[in-house]
Design a protein around this motif. Structure first.
Motif, short mmCIF file in Angstrom:
data_model
loop_
_atom_site.label_atom_id
_atom_site.label_comp_id
_atom_site.label_asym_id
_atom_site.label_seq_id
_atom_site.Cartn_x
_atom_site.Cartn_y
_atom_site.Cartn_z
N ARG A 37 32.94 34.22 50.79
CA ARG A 37 33.76 35.00 49.85
C ARG A 37 34.84 35.82 50.56
O ARG A 37 35.91 36.07 50.01
N GLY A 38 34.54 36.26 51.78
CA GLY A 38 35.53 37.06 52.52
C GLY A 38 36.81 36.27 52.76
O GLY A 38 37.92 36.77 52.57
N ALA A 39 36.65 35.00 53.15
CA ALA A 39 37.83 34.14 53.37
C ALA A 39 38.57 33.93 52.06
O ALA A 39 39.80 34.02 51.99
N GLN A 40 37.79 33.68 50.99
CA GLN A 40 38.42 33.40 49.69
C GLN A 40 39.20 34.61 49.18
O GLN A 40 40.36 34.48 48.77
N TRP A 41 38.61 35.78 49.25
CA TRP A 41 39.26 36.96 48.71
C TRP A 41 40.44 37.41 49.56
O TRP A 41 41.44 37.91 49.05
N THR A 42 40.33 37.25 50.87
CA THR A 42 41.47 37.58 51.72
C THR A 42 42.68 36.75 51.31
O THR A 42 43.79 37.25 51.14
N LYS A 43 42.43 35.45 51.11
CA LYS A 43 43.55 34.57 50.77
C LYS A 43 44.07 34.84 49.36
O LYS A 43 45.27 34.85 49.13
N VAL A 44 43.16 35.08 48.42
CA VAL A 44 43.61 35.28 47.04
C VAL A 44 44.40 36.59 46.91
O VAL A 44 45.39 36.66 46.17
N ILE B 255 49.69 45.54 44.63
CA ILE B 255 48.89 44.40 44.17
C ILE B 255 47.70 44.18 45.11
O ILE B 255 46.56 43.98 44.67
N MET B 256 47.98 44.25 46.42
CA MET B 256 46.91 43.98 47.40
C MET B 256 45.87 45.09 47.42
O MET B 256 44.67 44.82 47.53
N ALA B 257 46.31 46.34 47.27
CA ALA B 257 45.34 47.45 47.28
C ALA B 257 44.37 47.33 46.10
O ALA B 257 43.17 47.59 46.25
N GLU B 258 44.89 46.90 44.95
CA GLU B 258 44.00 46.68 43.81
C GLU B 258 42.99 45.57 44.13
O GLU B 258 41.79 45.71 43.83
N GLY B 259 43.46 44.50 44.74
CA GLY B 259 42.58 43.39 45.09
C GLY B 259 41.52 43.81 46.10
O GLY B 259 40.35 43.43 45.98
N VAL B 260 41.90 44.60 47.07
CA VAL B 260 40.96 45.07 48.09
C VAL B 260 39.89 45.95 47.43
O VAL B 260 38.69 45.84 47.73
N ALA B 261 40.31 46.79 46.47
CA ALA B 261 39.33 47.65 45.78
C ALA B 261 38.33 46.82 44.99
O ALA B 261 37.13 47.13 44.98
N VAL B 262 38.81 45.74 44.36
CA VAL B 262 37.90 44.87 43.60
C VAL B 262 36.95 44.16 44.56
O VAL B 262 35.74 44.08 44.31
N ALA B 263 37.48 43.64 45.67
CA ALA B 263 36.63 42.96 46.66
C ALA B 263 35.55 43.90 47.17
O ALA B 263 34.38 43.53 47.30
N GLU B 264 35.94 45.13 47.46
CA GLU B 264 34.96 46.12 47.94
C GLU B 264 33.87 46.36 46.90
O GLU B 264 32.68 46.41 47.23
N ALA B 265 34.28 46.48 45.64
CA ALA B 265 33.30 46.71 44.57
C ALA B 265 32.35 45.52 44.43
O ALA B 265 31.21 45.67 44.00
N LEU B 266 32.82 44.34 44.82
CA LEU B 266 31.98 43.14 44.77
C LEU B 266 31.11 43.02 46.03
O LEU B 266 30.32 42.09 46.15
N GLY B 267 31.27 43.95 46.96
CA GLY B 267 30.49 43.91 48.19
C GLY B 267 30.96 42.85 49.16
O GLY B 267 30.19 42.36 49.99
N THR C 180 33.18 41.55 52.29
CA THR C 180 33.89 41.98 53.49
C THR C 180 35.02 40.99 53.76
O THR C 180 34.77 39.81 54.00
N LEU C 181 36.25 41.47 53.68
CA LEU C 181 37.39 40.57 53.88
C LEU C 181 37.42 40.07 55.33
O LEU C 181 37.02 40.77 56.25
#
Lengths: 310, 310
Positions: A178-185, A218-230, A232-233
Motif C-alpha cells: 500500500r505504501g508504494a500505491q499511495w505514494t504514487k496515487v 492536494i498532496m498534503a490531503e492525500g498524505v493525511a488520508v494515508a496516515e489515517a489508513l495506517g 507508511t509511504l
C-alpha cells in the motif's frame, strides 16, 4: 501456469508480451479491441521502443473462449474495471487477479468478482502504435502485494512476481504494497489534476508558483488520508513531484492527454479515490473533492448541447 | 459638466451613450480602439437591444485632445486599469473617477492617479456589435459610493448618480457601496471560476452537485473576508447564484467566454482579489487561491511553446 491479461491495451500488452516469452507460462488476453486481438493472434504481440521482440499471446474478445487461469492481471482504464470483471469473472473461479491500474479503488471492485486479489503499482508505460504493436515508453518497477479485504496468498504474489521478473521486467513482491500505491496515487493526483486543469505539462505547471502550491495542498490531503489508513509511504510525494519536474519537464500527464482528446479521465481513481477515503475516515479533502468535481464538470461539458433558443 | 469615459468598450459605451443624451453634460471618451473612436465621431454612438438610440460623444484615442473633466468613469477590463489611468490622469487633475469595472482592486489603482475615487458596482451588460454600435444586453442597477482610501465627496457621488439616473439608467448613491460590490464579487468569483474551469454555462454548472459545492466553498471564503473587512453584504451570494441559475441557465460567465477565446481573464480582480484581501487579513482562502493559480496557469498554456526535441 496460465495467466490472463484483462484489458490488453498499452499497459496490459507490456505484461502480456513479456510473460509470453516464458516457456512455463501460457498467456491469454481478454480485450474488446477486435483489430488488436486479431493482429496479436495472427502475428504475435510486438513490443518496440525500450523493448524489441514479439511474443505469442492467445488473445480473445469473447471470454467463453478463454480457459480458467490461476492468475490474472487487470490493466483496463479504471472506469472499465467493473464491466471487464463482470465479464472475466468465470476465468478466475479459483484464481487471483492483480490490478496494475492507475489510482485506488479498482481492487475493491475486482474483489467483488474473484476469490483473491493482488494490488499492484507500476511505473512502466507504453502506447499502442498499431494493432498488435505497442511501444514500450518507460521502464520501472512493479510493486505487488495481497489486497487487504480479499488477499491473495503471499505464495501467489511471489509466483506472479517471479514470472514477471523472469520475463525481463522488474517486480517486487511485498507483504504490504500500500505504501508504494499511495505514494504514487498522491503524486499522480496532484500532477494529473493540475495538468488537466491548467493544460500545462508537468514541469511547466510545477514552475507556476501558485499551481505548485495547489499541488502541495492536494498532496498534503492525500498524505493525511494515508496516515489515517495506517499506511507508511514509500517516499515523499513532494520529492516525486520535483523529480518528475527534472525528468519529464514537458510530459503531459495522462489526464491532460485525456482532456485534450475529450476522453473520460481517471479522476475518480486519483483525486476522487483520495477524497472517497477521506470522507470515510473523516479527513477533510476539499482540494481533491474540488478537483474531482471540476474535472467531472469539464467531462460533462464535452457532451453538453445548448438549445438554440434559450 | 464634463464627464470622460475611460475605456469606451461595451460597458463604457452604455454609460457614454446614455449620458450623451443630457443637455448639461459634455461626454468625452478615451479609447484605444481607433475604428470604434472614428465611428463614434462620425455617426455618434449607437445603442441597440434594450436601448435604441444614438448619442453624441467626443471620442479620442489621444488623451492630450481631451479637456479636463470633473468626473470620470473607468470601464476598461481590470488588467488595463493601470495603463489606462497612467495615460488618463491629466484629465482629472481635480476630478473624481468612478470605477464600474469587475471585481475588486481597481479602485486602489485609480487612487494612485486621481485625487478622488468613487467605487461602483453594476449589473448592466452589453457587447460591441460593430465599430460605433453596442448592443445593450442587460439592464440593472448601478451602485456608487466614495472609495474609502481616497474618497470622493458625497456631493460628487450624488452628482454622478443624478446624471446617470436622468440619462435613463438606474443608479443609487450610497455612503458605503462596499456591500453591493462584495456581494457581486463573491457571486462572480464562484460563477466565473467554475464556468472557466468546467466550461459549463452557469446554470448547468450549478446542477453539477460537486461543482455547486465548490461554488459554496469559494463564496464562504469571500463572505469571511467581507466580514473581516466590516462589510455588510447586500444580499446572500448563495441566493444570487441560485437566482442566476433560474434566470440565465445557459449564460456563459465572462471568464468562460475569455477562456474559450483564449483571452486573458479578470481572475485577479475576482478570486484573486478575494484571496489578496484574505492574505492581508489572515483569512485563509485556499479555494480562491487555487482557482486564481489554476486559471493563470491555463492562461500561460495558451502561449506555451514546447520544443520539438525535449
Amino acid at each position: 501456469m496460465k495467466i490472463c491479461i484483462i484489458g490488453c491495451g498499452a499497459i496490459g500488452s507490456l505484461y502480456a508480451a513479456h510473460l509470453g516469452k516464458l516457456d512455463d507460462v501460457e498467456v491469454w488476453a481478454y480485450d474488446l479491441n477486435q483489430a488488436h486481438v486479431d493482429a496479436i493472434n495472427k502475428n504475435g504481440l510486438r513490443l518496440t521502443g525500450l523493448s524489441d521482440f514479439t511474443a505469442g499471446v492467445n488473445a480473445r474478445s469473447d471470454v467463453s473462449e478463454i480457459p480458467e487461469c490461476e492468475l490474472g492481471i487487470i490493466a483496463t482504464k479504471t472506469m472499465f474495471t467493473r464491466s471487464a470483471m463482470e465479464a472475466a469473472a468465470p476465468i478466475f473461479k479459483d484464481g487471483a487477479v492483480c490490478s496494475v491500474q492507475n489510482g485506488i479503488g479498482s481492487e475493491e471492485i475486482v474483489a467483488e468478482y474473484v476469490p483473491r486479489v493482488i494490488q499492484g503499482t507500476i511505473f512502466p508505460a507504453g502506447h499502442i502504435t498499431e494493432p498488435g504493436v505497442v511501444n514500450h515508453d518507460a521502464g520501472g518497477k512493479t510493486w505487488i502485494g495481497p489486497f487487504a479485504s480479499r488477499p491473495a496468498g503471499m505464495d501467489e504474489v511471489e509466483k506472479l512476481a517471479d514470472a514477471i521478473n523472469r520475463s525481463g521486467m522488474d517486480c517486487l513482491a511485498m507483504e504490504d504494497a500500500r505504501g508504494a500505491q499511495w505514494t504514487k496515487v498522491i503524486f499522480n493526483a496532484a500532477s494529473n489534476a493540475m495538468g488537466a486543469l491548467t493544460r500545462l505539462p508537468h514541469g511547466v505547471a510545477c514552475d507556476q508558483e501558485g499551481v505548485r502550491k495547489v499541488m502541495s495542498v492536494i498532496m498534503a490531503e492525500g498524505v493525511a488520508v494515508a496516515e489515517a489508513l495506517g499506511i507508511t509511504l514509500d517516499s515523499d510525494p513532494e520529492e516525486l513531484t520535483d523529480y518528475g519536474r527534472e525528468k519529464a519537464y514537458y510530459h503531459p500527464p495522462s489526464m491532460l492527454q485525456d482532456v485534450l482528446a475529450q476522453r473520460l479521465t481517471e479522476v475518480d481513481a486519483l483525486n476522487g479515490g483520495i477524497a472517497k477515503y477521506g470522507r470515510e475516515l473523516g479527513i477533510p479533502c476539499p482540494m481533491n473533492e474540488a478537483c474531482t468535481a471540476i474535472i467531472k464538470g469539464l467531462e460533462a461539458s464535452w457532451s453538453l448541447e445548448i438549445p438554440e433558443k434559450h
